[in-house]
Design an enzyme around this catalytic site. Structure first.
Site, PDB file in Angstrom:
ATOM      1  N   GLY B  10      12.193   1.053  -5.766  1.00  0.00           N
ATOM      2  CA  GLY B  10      13.294   0.683  -4.898  1.00  0.00           C
ATOM      3  C   GLY B  10      12.912  -0.704  -4.319  1.00  0.00           C
ATOM      4  O   GLY B  10      13.639  -1.393  -3.642  1.00  0.00           O
ATOM      5  N   SER B  11      11.719  -1.214  -4.522  1.00  0.00           N
ATOM      6  CA  SER B  11      11.390  -2.340  -3.650  1.00  0.00           C
ATOM      7  C   SER B  11      11.832  -3.481  -3.945  1.00  0.00           C
ATOM      8  O   SER B  11      11.726  -3.767  -5.310  1.00  0.00           O
ATOM      9  CB  SER B  11       9.806  -2.555  -3.582  1.00  0.00           C
ATOM     10  OG  SER B  11       9.507  -3.932  -3.995  1.00  0.00           O
ATOM     11  N   THR B  12      12.356  -4.351  -3.086  1.00  0.00           N
ATOM     12  CA  THR B  12      13.073  -5.720  -3.517  1.00  0.00           C
ATOM     13  C   THR B  12      12.324  -6.816  -4.478  1.00  0.00           C
ATOM     14  O   THR B  12      12.701  -7.139  -5.457  1.00  0.00           O
ATOM     15  CB  THR B  12      13.573  -6.341  -2.140  1.00  0.00           C
ATOM     16  OG1 THR B  12      14.280  -5.441  -1.539  1.00  0.00           O
ATOM     17  CG2 THR B  12      14.422  -7.624  -2.465  1.00  0.00           C
ATOM     18  N   ARG B  15      11.687  -5.171  -7.803  1.00  0.00           N
ATOM     19  CA  ARG B  15      13.145  -5.274  -8.743  1.00  0.00           C
ATOM     20  C   ARG B  15      13.176  -6.929  -9.234  1.00  0.00           C
ATOM     21  O   ARG B  15      13.688  -7.011 -10.304  1.00  0.00           O
ATOM     22  CB  ARG B  15      14.105  -4.950  -8.072  1.00  0.00           C
ATOM     23  CG  ARG B  15      14.230  -3.393  -7.620  1.00  0.00           C
ATOM     24  CD  ARG B  15      15.413  -2.991  -7.035  1.00  0.00           C
ATOM     25  NE  ARG B  15      15.286  -2.965  -5.524  1.00  0.00           N
ATOM     26  CZ  ARG B  15      16.497  -3.533  -5.029  1.00  0.00           C
ATOM     27  NH1 ARG B  15      17.488  -4.090  -5.441  1.00  0.00           N
ATOM     28  NH2 ARG B  15      16.253  -3.709  -3.614  1.00  0.00           N
TER      29      ARG B  15
END
Lengths: 228, 213
Positions: B10-12, B15
């Site tokens: 999920g980490s920006t 990604r």
């Protein structure tokens, strides 16, 4: 036509760019922008930088913001000595690592400490928020630990055996807390030695760039611990 | 042997790296790090990244953290002629500019507004929303007459900005981007990339899970 540089020495990244230009003797036309007077919020300035921040450069029509992008651009364009921003991919990646990490660490907490003690009370007219100041000092302390343990662990400079743009930016950020009476080198011999080493390499341009900060220290009756 | 990629889905910043590698055709050996249970503080991971943060890579013994530095390194080594991180001085400087605009300004203002609502169920903060709107104004101006953040070529800067914007796009915020026509058009263009959903769905699912508890 010399490159125009829009800056305010109140801002750490502006200071880093101006100091770097002087040290590397890249010619430029100084265009100071007084943040405290809101000059960066004018429509005129927005034409130069739609993001309304300093520093910005105008290099023959090529406009560039973000101090790190500017420093990298200058190194490459002027083919400066390799140590400033190494061409070797892995060495470069190590410098990039610090330059990115410092945004949400060195820069964030050093700025917050200064803001809490110096800027917020001046703007609001209220006394300093002690709890906020202490909290940011705590966060800054953890950052300083990380710098000593990781970025200065095996090297004389940040993630490098030679001075680079990481050190230019790093030292400007770490000078800011002195303006709030916080000596980041207290109890940190590795950090202290690094700061001394970098300052000496950058004099007299270092003192020139930090004149305002020394004045802040004087104005607030804060002992000038930052001066060697 | 390939690059070991230490991440959470999920980490920006994770990604952003995933999207870069998809676009550049670079294979990653995915290694999830259990942040919730503190795996990042253990000795094994600390050897990979002494900062105890994700993303981090181990490229045959060369280890580093920080997503933008990683993207620069991967492109430099595995896709040096790709427009993703162009060699041309001015083009590269503009990409750097936008990546740093994201970390210190655009992405930061979105995170400051959205994450307390997601992680701590706090109500929306008007002041933080104002700062985010200002950042959207700025990106909108930058995107004027451009297909992507730095011109007509997709670059790593677009991955940074788009992954940041997903925070405002997902629940609970689902921010209406219509007032920022350039941003909305560009963001849809990013979402149309064939690997966008694959690389970003984990955040949308995470946000849904956090909000429905």
């Amino acid at each position: 036509m010399a490159m125009k540089v829009y800056y305010d020495l109140m801002s750490q990244p502006s200071r880093a760019v101006v100091m770097f230009l002087k040290v590397t003797k890249i010619p430029y036309q100084a265009c100071p922008v007084a943040l405290r007077k809101g000059e960066h919020m004018t429509a005129e300035f927005a034409k130069i930088n739609p993001v309304k921040r300093v520093p910005v450069i105008d290099d023959g029509g090529f406009l560039l913001t973000e101090s790190i992008a500017i420093l990298k651009y200058l190194c490459t364009k002027h083919q400066l000595a390799d140590h400033w921003y190494p061409s070797n991919l892995k060495q470069r990646a190590r410098i990039d690592e610090y330059l990115e990490w410092q945004h949400l660490n060195t820069r964030m907490f050093a700025s917050m400490v200064f803001r809490a003690k110096v800027i917020d009370p001046r703007m609001s007219g209220n006394p300093m928020d002690e709890r906020k100041f202490d909290r940011f000092k705590g966060d800054l302390s953890k950052t300083l630990d990380a710098i000593e343990k990781v970025y200065l662990k095996d090297t004389a400079y940040l993630h490098s055996n030679n001075i680079s743009i990481a050190d230019i930016l790093g030292i400007c950020e770490l000078m800011q807390p002195f303006g709030a009476g916080v000596d980041v080198t207290n109890g940190r011999p590795v950090l202290k030695a690094w700061m001394k080493r970098v300052k000496e390499a950058l004099q007299p341009h270092f003192d020139d760039a930090h004149t305002f900060l020394y004045r802040v220290e004087d104005q607030f009756g804060i002992p000038s611990k930052s001066r060697l | 042997m390939g690059i070991d990629f230490y991440y959470i889905a999920g980490s920006t910043p994770c990604r952003s790296v995933l999207m870069t590698c998809k676009a550049a055709g670079v294979e990653l050996n995915l290694k999830g790090v259990d942040l919730q249970n503190g795996e990042q503080k253990e000795a094994a991971f600390t050897k990979i990244n002494p900062m105890q943060l994700v993303p981090a890579i181990d490229d045959n013994g060369f280890r580093m953290g920080e997503s933008r530095a990683i993207m620069g390194y991967i492109c430099g080594k595995y896709a040096p002629d790709s427009p993703l991180y162009p060699k041309d001085l001015q083009k590269r400087a503009t990409v750097d500019e936008m990546m740093y605009f994201d970390i210190g300004h655009f992405g930061k203002s979105i995170g400051d507004y959205v994450l307390p609502q997601v992680f701590r169920k706090q109500p929306a903060d008007k002041e933080k929303e104002s700062a985010m709107k200002e950042a959207l104004d700025k990106l909108d101006r930058v995107l004027d007459k451009k297909q992507y953040a730095t011109g007509n070529a997709l670059t790593v800067a677009d991955f940074c900005l788009a992954t940041s914007l997903t925070l405002a796009d997902a629940v609970p915020v689902q921010y209406n981007l219509k007032p920022w026509n350039n941003v909305a058009t560009w963001f849809q263009r990013m979402k149309n990339l064939p690997y966008f959903t694959e690389c970003n769905k984990a955040y949308y699912e995470f946000a849904k899970k956090m909000t429905s508890k």
